[in-house]
Design a protein around this motif. Structure first.
Motif, PDB file in Angstrom:
ATOM      1  N   GLN A 242     -76.650  16.951 -22.860  1.00 53.38           N
ATOM      2  CA  GLN A 242     -77.566  17.357 -21.795  1.00 53.38           C
ATOM      3  C   GLN A 242     -77.738  18.876 -21.778  1.00 53.38           C
TER       4      GLN A 242
ATOM      5  N   GLU B 248     -81.832   6.399 -20.376  1.00 55.07           N
ATOM      6  CA  GLU B 248     -82.622   7.577 -20.037  1.00 55.07           C
ATOM      7  C   GLU B 248     -84.092   7.217 -20.019  1.00 55.07           C
ATOM      8  N   ASN B 249     -84.839   7.874 -19.155  1.00 52.74           N
ATOM      9  CA  ASN B 249     -86.273   7.669 -19.056  1.00 52.74           C
ATOM     10  C   ASN B 249     -86.963   8.890 -19.645  1.00 52.74           C
ATOM     11  N   HIS B 250     -87.697   8.704 -20.735  1.00 56.82           N
ATOM     12  CA  HIS B 250     -88.306   9.821 -21.444  1.00 56.82           C
ATOM     13  C   HIS B 250     -89.794   9.994 -21.123  1.00 56.82           C
TER      14      HIS B 250
ATOM     15  N   HIS C 126     -76.156   4.752 -18.343  1.00 58.63           N
ATOM     16  CA  HIS C 126     -77.474   4.373 -17.849  1.00 58.63           C
ATOM     17  C   HIS C 126     -78.537   4.827 -18.830  1.00 58.63           C
TER      18      HIS C 126
ATOM     19  N   TYR D 206     -72.224  18.010 -16.657  1.00 57.00           N
ATOM     20  CA  TYR D 206     -73.200  17.602 -17.666  1.00 57.00           C
ATOM     21  C   TYR D 206     -72.535  17.469 -19.031  1.00 57.00           C
TER      22      TYR D 206
ATOM     23  N   ASN E 201     -73.578  13.414 -16.277  1.00 57.80           N
ATOM     24  CA  ASN E 201     -73.094  12.094 -16.696  1.00 57.80           C
ATOM     25  C   ASN E 201     -71.635  12.083 -17.138  1.00 57.80           C
TER      26      ASN E 201
ATOM     27  N   LYS F  31     -79.975  19.822 -24.671  1.00 54.50           N
ATOM     28  CA  LYS F  31     -81.354  19.430 -24.366  1.00 54.50           C
ATOM     29  C   LYS F  31     -81.995  20.452 -23.421  1.00 54.50           C
TER      30      LYS F  31
ATOM     31  N   GLU G 184     -84.797  12.935 -16.548  1.00 55.87           N
ATOM     32  CA  GLU G 184     -84.634  11.983 -17.651  1.00 55.87           C
ATOM     33  C   GLU G 184     -83.327  11.209 -17.564  1.00 55.87           C
ATOM     34  N   SER G 185     -82.233  11.883 -17.202  1.00 50.01           N
ATOM     35  CA  SER G 185     -80.928  11.236 -17.283  1.00 50.01           C
ATOM     36  C   SER G 185     -80.293  10.965 -15.930  1.00 50.01           C
TER      37      SER G 185
END
Length: 103
Positions: free
Chosen positions: A13, A60-62, A58, A9, A50, A16, A45-46
């Motif tokens: 990350q 991230e989807n929040h 890529h 990570y 990564n 977070k 989210e990630s």
């Protein structure tokens, strides 16, 4: 890599996950459960660690971070005006008591 190894990570990350974990603990969730939920959120989210490979970059989807506000309101809508008023009075008294305790 063994399960639970966080070496893949990024620092971002890890930060977070720590912030999310602290937030859960502040709301009374146990340390182990808070950590589990925090890493689940980071992974959602990630897409996981990564640090290397083509997975970097890529988007991230929040969605999970925005989810909380959409869930509220249903309980309040189901209560009577008297119940909501009593709850508001109780909350105001609690805020007043907590403010007095700080000073």
């Amino acid at each position: 890599m063994p399960r639970g190894d966080k070496s893949a990570y990024t620092d971002k990350q890890k930060r977070k996950a720590q912030h999310i974990e602290d937030s859960y603990e502040a709301r009374g969730v146990s340390e182990d459960e808070a950590e589990r939920r925090a890493w689940a959120t980071v992974n959602k989210e990630s897409g996981g660690g990564n640090l290397s490979g083509s997975g970097r970059g890529h988007a991230e989807n929040h969605d999970s971070a925005k989810k909380g506000g959409h869930l509220g309101g249903k309980a309040a809508a189901a209560r009577t005006p008297e119940q909501r008023a009593a709850s508001a009075r109780k909350a105001a008294a609690t805020r007043k008591r907590n403010a007095a305790a700080k000073h």
